[in-house]
Write a protein that holds these residues in place. Structure first.
Motif: not given
Length: 291
Positions: A73-77, A100-117
């Motif tokens: 809930x504190x990370x709700x875009x 970037x520090x881990x040379x990782x290509x992808x960050x998964x994004x969802x616009x709102x909080x999990x279980x916010x319905x």
């Protein structure tokens, strides 16, 4: 590090989210031992040492495929409070630096909080906030070599972005070019009329894939038929990661606790089953038939 793209095959990853409480050194060793190309790392930069993970994976001969972001809930875009949205945007930017520090290509994004319905504002306004927030963070990510993967969740975990066609529309409106959309077969099994067609319709913009069977265990144990799904991915030339995001059958699957079957047993089964299906599909196509 293995380059499966050069060999014309998928790249395989396992999401460490289910390895609850385990030291990442053990997790990395297990994933490498079962033949994976990479590991998916949980998006908690304050709890995980990115430089250590980079060293562990390099030593094991694997990569970091992606960051499994945790949207609380504190990370709700799309929160109505602009300060709350800014906090969420900063979280995603922190994940970009983490990746970037881990040379990782992808960050998964969802616009709102999990279980916010339920929406907290007008849907059109929330949509615009999603576009603006993702664009803001995505513009930060681009020069750092990190892409976004806009993931859909089922209706019981989110009212916002349930189907890939919705994610494709939102992604297009951001105007970003570093990334695309993501389908997870567990969620898609609830929301999509055809899992294979949903992937097929996402050709050219499919950035990342999560596989799990209908009960969220390793493929091959429940009722999803993965052969047409794999065939669709081969057909569209998908050459990024298939990452297995498997979770226990709990009302709150993020509640922690060690579930032994998700460690060695499902880690081995997931890649064995899907790699065999990939081989089958590619052989059939080479011989002139469809998978």
């Amino acid at each position: 590090m293995k380059d499966m793209t050069a060999e014309g095959g998928f790249r395989y990853s396992y999401n460490s989210l289910v390895y609850a409480g385990e030291d990442l050194a053990v997790s990395v060793d297990r994933v490498a031992r079962f033949g994976y190309d990479a590991i998916e790392v949980v998006g908690e930069p304050e709890q995980i040492d990115a430089k250590r993970v980079a060293k562990l994976t390099q030593d094991a001969g694997i990569g970091v495929s992606s960051i499994c972001s945790i949207y609380t809930p504190e990370r709700d875009l799309i929160h109505p409070d602009p300060d709350a949205r800014n906090t969420a945007i900063q979280y995603v930017k922190d994940l970009v630096d983490f990746a970037a520090t881990m040379e990782c290509p992808t960050v998964v994004v969802h616009p709102t909080a999990n279980m916010k319905i339920k929406a907290l504002a007008d849907p059109a306004q929330e949509w615009q906030w999603a576009v603006e927030s993702i664009r803001n963070a995505g513009e930060y990510a681009a020069p750092r070599g990190v892409s976004f993967s806009l993931e859909c969740w089922n209706r019981f975990e989110s009212y916002f972005l349930n189907r890939l066609e919705q994610a494709r529309r939102l992604w297009a409106e951001t105007g970003l070019t570093n990334g695309g959309v993501q389908g997870d077969t567990f969620h898609m099994n609830i929301e999509e009329a055809s899992l294979a067609d949903a992937y097929r319709d996402s050709a050219g913009v499919l950035q990342h894939v999560h596989f799990a069977d209908s009960d969220r265990t390793a493929p091959g144990g429940a009722h999803i038929d993965f052969v047409p799904i794999v065939d669709a991915l081969v057909e569209i030339g998908y050459d990024k990661y298939i990452s297995f995001e498997l979770l226990p059958a709990l009302a709150d699957p993020f509640s922690g606790g060690r579930h032994e079957e998700f460690f060695d047993r499902y880690t081995e089964r997931a890649i064995r089953v899907i790699r065999a299906m990939e081989d089958l599909v590619r052989t059939r196509r080479t011989l002139g038939g469809k998978g």
